[in-house]
Scaffold this motif. Structure first.
Motif, PDB file in Angstrom:
ATOM      1  N   LYS A 207       0.786  -1.022   0.023  1.00  0.00           N
ATOM      2  CA  LYS A 207       0.070  -0.150  -0.190  1.00  0.00           C
ATOM      3  C   LYS A 207       0.796   1.260   0.179  1.00  0.00           C
ATOM      4  N   GLU A 208       1.978   1.122   0.779  1.00  0.00           N
ATOM      5  CA  GLU A 208       2.770   2.470   0.810  1.00  0.00           C
ATOM      6  C   GLU A 208       3.450   2.549  -0.698  1.00  0.00           C
TER       7      GLU A 208
ATOM      8  N   LEU B  19       0.378   7.938  -5.526  1.00  0.00           N
ATOM      9  CA  LEU B  19      -0.667   9.074  -5.719  1.00  0.00           C
ATOM     10  C   LEU B  19      -0.022  10.243  -5.271  1.00  0.00           C
ATOM     11  N   ALA B  20       1.110  10.435  -4.588  1.00  0.00           N
ATOM     12  CA  ALA B  20       1.702  11.530  -4.175  1.00  0.00           C
ATOM     13  C   ALA B  20       2.586  12.249  -5.693  1.00  0.00           C
TER      14      ALA B  20
ATOM     15  N   LEU C 200      -5.632   9.918   2.537  1.00  0.00           N
ATOM     16  CA  LEU C 200      -5.571  10.858   1.291  1.00  0.00           C
ATOM     17  C   LEU C 200      -5.236  12.364   1.703  1.00  0.00           C
ATOM     18  N   ASP C 201      -5.730  12.699   2.612  1.00  0.00           N
ATOM     19  CA  ASP C 201      -5.357  14.324   3.231  1.00  0.00           C
ATOM     20  C   ASP C 201      -3.749  14.396   3.634  1.00  0.00           C
TER      21      ASP C 201
ATOM     22  N   LEU D 108      -2.058  14.453   0.476  1.00  0.00           N
ATOM     23  CA  LEU D 108      -2.277  15.871  -0.100  1.00  0.00           C
ATOM     24  C   LEU D 108      -1.428  16.947   0.388  1.00  0.00           C
ATOM     25  N   GLN D 109      -1.415  16.813   1.921  1.00  0.00           N
ATOM     26  CA  GLN D 109      -0.291  17.817   2.587  1.00  0.00           C
ATOM     27  C   GLN D 109       0.993  17.782   2.192  1.00  0.00           C
ATOM     28  N   GLY D 110       1.376  16.369   2.019  1.00  0.00           N
ATOM     29  CA  GLY D 110       2.971  16.507   1.082  1.00  0.00           C
ATOM     30  C   GLY D 110       2.861  17.173  -0.200  1.00  0.00           C
ATOM     31  N   VAL D 111       1.832  16.820  -0.870  1.00  0.00           N
ATOM     32  CA  VAL D 111       1.803  17.270  -2.433  1.00  0.00           C
ATOM     33  C   VAL D 111       1.811  19.010  -2.401  1.00  0.00           C
TER      34      VAL D 111
END
Length: 310
Positions: free
Chosen positions: A242-243, A249-250, A285-286, A289-292
């Motif tokens: 999953k990682e 996704l990132a 996902l959030d 998202l913060q990393g993106v």
């Protein structure tokens, strides 16, 4: 017993051959992709042929990808394999309905089609990919691999693969072989080999033998008429965790991840090759998202700094 591939050379050094029993890996692939009876046979044949081709054509850390597009109702068939015995693949239409021939047998050629392309891409570290191409000639898979090797790679070869199903749609037996003529092979030896191929029992019959892949080699080359060079365990390639999918996704824009959160309340990622699903909650996902957003802000700042310097 684990699935096994065996490589040999005939005692007269006229041929080298590979034989495989891949019953377990084909069953695991069928379960992972939830394939229909016909799709299980098609995918199984493709996986077996690709695994054999990888062992014959690759070395070191090389790997290969095979794409078959016969324009049949099963769609595209994509497989990959490396030198370590790992193979994976998928078909575009895993739920294809049964197609039978005049003998009421599953019609693999009708599902795959023979009006399209056959492409092999070899990947090697620190070099550009090599792409070889040919045409689909039958849709039976083995014949198409044979044609590719003989016409594109200029190596006289014969590939045979088969998958037999149980009444409950599980895999009863799956295996195959590749025989390649070496430079010293004479016309007489080639004719003799062809005669043996014409008389050999069905692969499903041979795979019921406790000798496994050796039963195939005995039938094609003659009992003990070869020296064993290598025996190796084969299986489905490891599933990314999953990682790994989170890292993928990132790489998406923040707007797309935000849309997954707002519109769907999460995301489901399904590996094309594995068929396995991974669920991501809105909270997960959030975090991504913060990393993106942080990455995008840094990229914007770097772009502004570069513009100021000019």
């Amino acid at each position: 017993m684990a699935d096994q591939l065996i490589k040999v050379i005939t005692k007269d050094e006229a041929f080298r051959a590979f034989a495989v029993d891949g019953t377990t890996l084909v069953q695991e692939a069928a379960e992972a992709h939830e394939t229909s009876r016909l799709a299980s046979v098609v995918l199984g044949r493709a996986l077996l042929a690709t695994e054999i081709l990888a062992q014959a054509a690759l070395k070191g850390e090389e790997r290969l990808n095979v794409k078959m597009s016969g324009r049949g109702p099963i769609g595209q068939i994509v497989t990959e394999a490396d030198t370590h015995g790992a193979v994976r693949g998928y078909v575009s239409n895993p739920n294809i309905e049964p197609i039978v021939n005049d003998d009421n047998q599953l019609n693999v050629a009708g599902a795959v089609g023979n009006n399209g392309s056959f492409q092999v891409t070899k990947f090697a570290p620190y070099s550009n990919p090599y792409i070889g191409q040919s045409i689909m000639v039958s849709g039976e898979i083995g014949d198409d691999f044979t044609y590719y090797l003989t016409h594109s790679e200029q190596i006289p070869s014969v590939v045979g693969v088969g998958v037999t199903m149980n009444p409950d749609d599980t895999v009863k037996a799956a295996g195959g072989f590749l025989i390649q003529a070496l430079p010293g092979a004479t016309d007489e030896q080639l004719v003799e080999l062809n005669n043996k191929l014409q008389k050999m029992p069905a692969l499903s019959t041979l795979l019921g033998n406790k000798k496994g892949p050796l039963a195939i080699l005995d039938a094609v080359l003659g009992d003990k008429n070869y020296h064993e060079l290598q025996a190796m365990t084969i299986g489905l390639a490891a599933e990314p965790d999953k990682e790994a999918y989170a890292k993928q996704l990132a790489t998406l824009p923040s707007s797309e991840i935000q849309a997954m959160i707002d519109e769907d309340g999460g995301a489901e990622v399904r590996g094309k090759f594995s068929g396995k699903k991974h669920q991501f909650t809105a909270h997960e996902l959030d975090i991504i998202l913060q990393g993106v957003l942080k990455r995008e802000a840094e990229e914007d700042k770097q772009a502004d700094d570069s513009s100021d310097e000019k």
